[in-house]
Design an enzyme around this catalytic site. Structure first.
Site, PDB file in Angstrom:
ATOM      1  N   HIS A  29     -19.723  -4.543  66.692  1.00 30.37           N
ATOM      2  CA  HIS A  29     -19.743  -3.289  67.430  1.00 30.37           C
ATOM      3  C   HIS A  29     -19.836  -2.081  66.512  1.00 30.37           C
ATOM      4  O   HIS A  29     -20.289  -1.015  66.944  1.00 30.37           O
ATOM      5  CB  HIS A  29     -18.519  -3.201  68.340  1.00 30.37           C
ATOM      6  CG  HIS A  29     -18.623  -4.059  69.555  1.00 30.37           C
ATOM      7  ND1 HIS A  29     -18.077  -3.717  70.769  1.00 30.37           N
ATOM      8  CD2 HIS A  29     -19.229  -5.256  69.752  1.00 30.37           C
ATOM      9  CE1 HIS A  29     -18.342  -4.663  71.662  1.00 30.37           C
ATOM     10  NE2 HIS A  29     -19.028  -5.616  71.053  1.00 30.37           N
ATOM     11  N   HIS A  86     -20.896 -15.964  70.131  1.00 29.15           N
ATOM     12  CA  HIS A  86     -20.059 -16.559  71.162  1.00 29.15           C
ATOM     13  C   HIS A  86     -19.673 -17.997  70.842  1.00 29.15           C
ATOM     14  O   HIS A  86     -19.086 -18.676  71.682  1.00 29.15           O
ATOM     15  CB  HIS A  86     -20.754 -16.467  72.522  1.00 29.15           C
ATOM     16  CG  HIS A  86     -20.858 -15.066  73.022  1.00 29.15           C
ATOM     17  ND1 HIS A  86     -21.436 -14.737  74.223  1.00 29.15           N
ATOM     18  CD2 HIS A  86     -20.458 -13.887  72.478  1.00 29.15           C
ATOM     19  CE1 HIS A  86     -21.386 -13.420  74.393  1.00 29.15           C
ATOM     20  NE2 HIS A  86     -20.808 -12.887  73.341  1.00 29.15           N
TER      21      HIS A  86
END
Length: 742
Positions: free
Chosen positions: A110, A272
């Site tokens: 991020h 993920h």
């Protein structure tokens, strides 16, 4: 970009992001404050952006040398400390599965993932995640805890490691600590000390999506689907759980970060493979973001009133997904789970849309993060299913299911690109783990010859001035080559001489036919010079283009009665077409360049605002922007050789005539009836036509701050200062990409 949702459901949760964010209806209302000039006159050029990040806000001082401090750092010791941190669980924010790896991967992702290719803004290169608004974006919920967990490491190593380097290095270390072999890592990011003013979207509420028009057309240059998100909504577009529609959003937003389908699929599937999302309970129990949190929370936000608020009770996104049976280990299990089950739509404990393996399949095969005796059913996000349902992503990921080594390689390369996309050429990277230059880093060859010295420079200047090329041609070509630079992501510039390659050689702003003639002449001078030299001395075309501009400026100064030498440092090399990604470079094409009085047809934004944007990209101050405009007009360097703003009867002489005549009260201006964005100046007494101009020219007489700067250069005693300041600003632009000189 998405079709209407074919799945009927009860409603949308407010808690949505690509990975995590709490339910926050809108930013905290602003307190009463005095009105600024910007409030009163919002259409005036915003010049403050040209003076951001001044030394006055930097506690390290003007003489701080991060490269020198980093050279003292024991990077292996730093790496050990960061990896040790991964399994040192703290009671105030316990580690899922006893490992902070997933949290730190998300933090690094991020930090870097705000990058957008359209204007080069965002990215992890300055540590901006520490400040508003990014530190309080819904998508960055709980990353305040990750940064606090890192503080002991930062505290230990101090000025030898920047926050911006540490924030992205932590994710790299997290991957390696869980068994993944990374592609490499480069340090060299320097911190900012105040928030950046970046246009993140038109909305004034978190998760607003007023950025769309038509058939879900995302406004440029934005790279996320909603305010406060990094990429897309993991529940699907606007919370609609439609994997195929979500794939459309994914492709658009990742593409705007310069990622293709393979890189996009690799990042989602690879990221993920680790960790989990957090939605243990009602998202309405989550408190305000860091910037709105009570002072006693000391910069930590999103305090939850659900249970203990941490560990098994943590709420971040409202989604409660553990992707794999091995969430702290690199393997192929994400794809195995994705393709190993059929999926049905369910809701998390917080009421967010997610997917669970059908008919209880796989129950108990997924571990609980805090209870080793408990097991869970396999779960996925809507955006995870996009990798299986979208035909293009499915083709890629299904192959990886059978070829995990290819998946690992693609994820390693995509992760490296993600973390470094905004850092510019590899010559800016520091540390022992920097791999060879990649195509997306806009590589240029190393210097493989002796550089020209003073005598060769003088001889080449003579050849250039005797070539028949005009001062205007020399200056315009050098400017066109160097002014592609973007300080936001350190791309572009004169090094590489890419002005002779596609796509730059064909840009309208570069007047391709005229440019070709100039380059042919300079290339002939280069060939004649190089073939006549002994001892390995050569000149690159990149250097020769800049040298030609310097020769033109010197000649123009002489025409005005000034004997000056424009600084010149050789060392640029010539890139090949194979080293130039045409699609990637296309985004550097200027929509406007006020320095050449160019405005792309149909452009809706004011030309004067786009001038400030161009100056910002060139790292210019307002005085530098001002003196360059005046000088380039005097040098007759306009696009298409228009006379707009050429307020002089002696063009190609480096005079301050632009400022003198602009401020002359004997001239009256009005909009031209025959041309858009053009103004006509006539004699106040006789009405005779005198000049033509654009808004870029006239703003230096209209805007009070710019007029004050113009007055400095319009006085009777300003000629010498004008020439000196122009040469200094010119030299700055010519060397913006010379990171080897820093």
């Amino acid at each position: 970009m998405s079709d209407s949702c074919p799945v009927a459901h009860e409603g949308n949760t407010r808690s949505t992001s690509e990975s995590e964010n709490p339910a926050i209806p809108s930013p905290t209302p602003t307190a009463h404050r005095p009105r600024t000039n910007r409030d009163w006159w919002p259409n005036q050029p915003e010049l403050s952006v040209l003076h951001a990040h001044s030394s006055k806000s930097n506690p390290m001082g003007e003489n701080f040398d991060y490269t020198a401090e980093f050279a003292k750092l024991d990077v292996e010791a730093l790496k050990r400390d960061v990896i040790d941190l991964m399994t040192d669980s703290q009671d105030w924010w316990p580690a899922d599965f006893g490992h902070y790896g997933g949290l730190f991967i998300r933090m690094s992702w991020h930090a870097a993932g705000t990058y957008r290719i359209a204007d080069g803004r965002g990215g992890g290169g300055q540590g901006a995640q520490r400040f508003a608004p990014l530190n309080s974006w819904p998508d960055n919920a709980s990353l305040d805890k990750a940064r606090r967990l890192l503080w002991p490491v930062k505290q230990k190593y101090g000025k030898q490691i920047s926050w911006s380097d540490l924030l992205v290095f932590a994710g790299n270390c997290a991957l390696e600590s869980m068994g993944f072999k990374t592609f490499g890592f480069g340090f060299g990011r320097e911190d900012i000390w105040e928030p950046e003013e970046i246009y993140w979207g038109p909305e004034d509420t978190w998760l607003g999506d007023e950025r769309y028009s038509g058939d879900r057309d995302l406004s440029g240059p934005l790279g996320a689907v909603q305010m406060g998100l990094i990429y897309v909504n993991p529940e699907g577009p606007n919370g609609q759980p439609d994997p195929l529609a979500a794939a459309r959003d994914i492709r658009e937003t990742f593409g705007r970060m310069a990622m293709n389908d393979i890189e996009t699929a690799a990042l989602i599937a690879g990221g993920h493979t680790f960790g989990k999302t957090h939605g243990a309970g009602d998202a309405d129990l989550v408190g305000p973001e860091p910037e709105a949190a009570p002072i006693e929370q000391q910069g930590l936000g999103w305090k939850s009133a659900y249970g203990t608020g941490v560990g098994k009770d943590a709420i971040t996104s409202g989604l409660e997904v553990v992707w794999t049976p091995t969430p702290t280990k690199w393997d192929n299990s994400f794809l195995e789970v994705l393709y190993g089950y059929e999926w049905e739509l369910t809701k998390s404990p917080a009421g967010a849309w997610q997917w669970t393996a059908k008919d209880g399949a796989g129950a108990g095969t997924i571990p609980d993060p805090f209870d080793s005796s408990a097991g869970r059913a396999p779960t996925m996000l809507t955006t995870d299913l996009s990798l299986r349902i979208d035909p293009a992503y499915e083709k890629i990921t299904r192959r990886w299911l059978d070829h995990p080594e290819e998946f690992a390689e693609e994820f390693a390369k995509a992760w490296y690109k993600l973390l470094h996309r905004d850092m510019g050429p590899v010559t800016r990277y520091l540390g022992p783990w920097v791999p060879e230059a990649q195509l997306w880093q806009d590589p240029v060859p190393a210097v493989d010859h002796q550089l020209i010295g003073d005598s060769e420079i003088a001889a080449l200047k003579g050849k250039i001035l005797d070539s028949g090329l005009s001062i205007s041609q020399l200056v315009s070509t050098a400017w066109a080559s160097a002014a592609t630079f973007r300080g936001t992501d350190m791309r572009g510039g004169a090094n590489g001489a890419r002005i002779r390659l596609a796509p730059q050689k064909d840009w309208e702003i570069n007047s391709p036919a005229e440019l070709s003639k100039v380059l042919q002449t300079l290339e002939q001078i280069q060939q004649d010079f190089n073939s006549s030299q002994s001892g390995g001395v050569k000149v690159s075309l990149a250097d020769l283009i800049v040298l030609a501009g310097a020769a033109g400026v010197e000649k123009a100064a002489k025409n005005a009665g000034h004997d000056i030498t424009v600084p010149f440092t050789p060392g640029r090399t010539d890139a090949s077409q194979e080293q130039t990604d045409v699609e990637s470079f296309a985004v550097l094409e200027p929509r406007a360049d006020g320095f050449r009085n160019y405005l792309r047809p149909g452009e809706k934004l004011p030309a004067e605002a786009l001038l400030v944007e161009r100056a910002y990209m060139l790292n210019l101050t307002a005085p530098e922007m001002t003196v360059l405009i005046g000088g380039l007009r005097a040098l007759n360097a306009n696009f298409g050789q228009t006379g707009h703003g050429v307020f002089t009867d002696r063009p190609e002489s480096l005079t301050n005539d632009f400022f003198v005549n602009l401020l002359d009260m004997g001239t009256v201006w009005k909009g031209a009836a025959s041309a858009e964005n053009v103004y006509e100046g006539s004699d106040r007494v006789t009405g005779d036509a005198k000049w033509t101009a654009t808004a870029v020219d006239l703003v230096f007489g209209s805007n009070s701050q710019l007029r004050a700067l113009a007055e400095v250069y319009a006085t009777d005693d300003a000629q010498q200062k004008f020439v000196q300041d122009f040469v200094s600003a010119w030299d700055k632009v010519m060397n913006l990409d010379r990171f080897d000189l820093d």
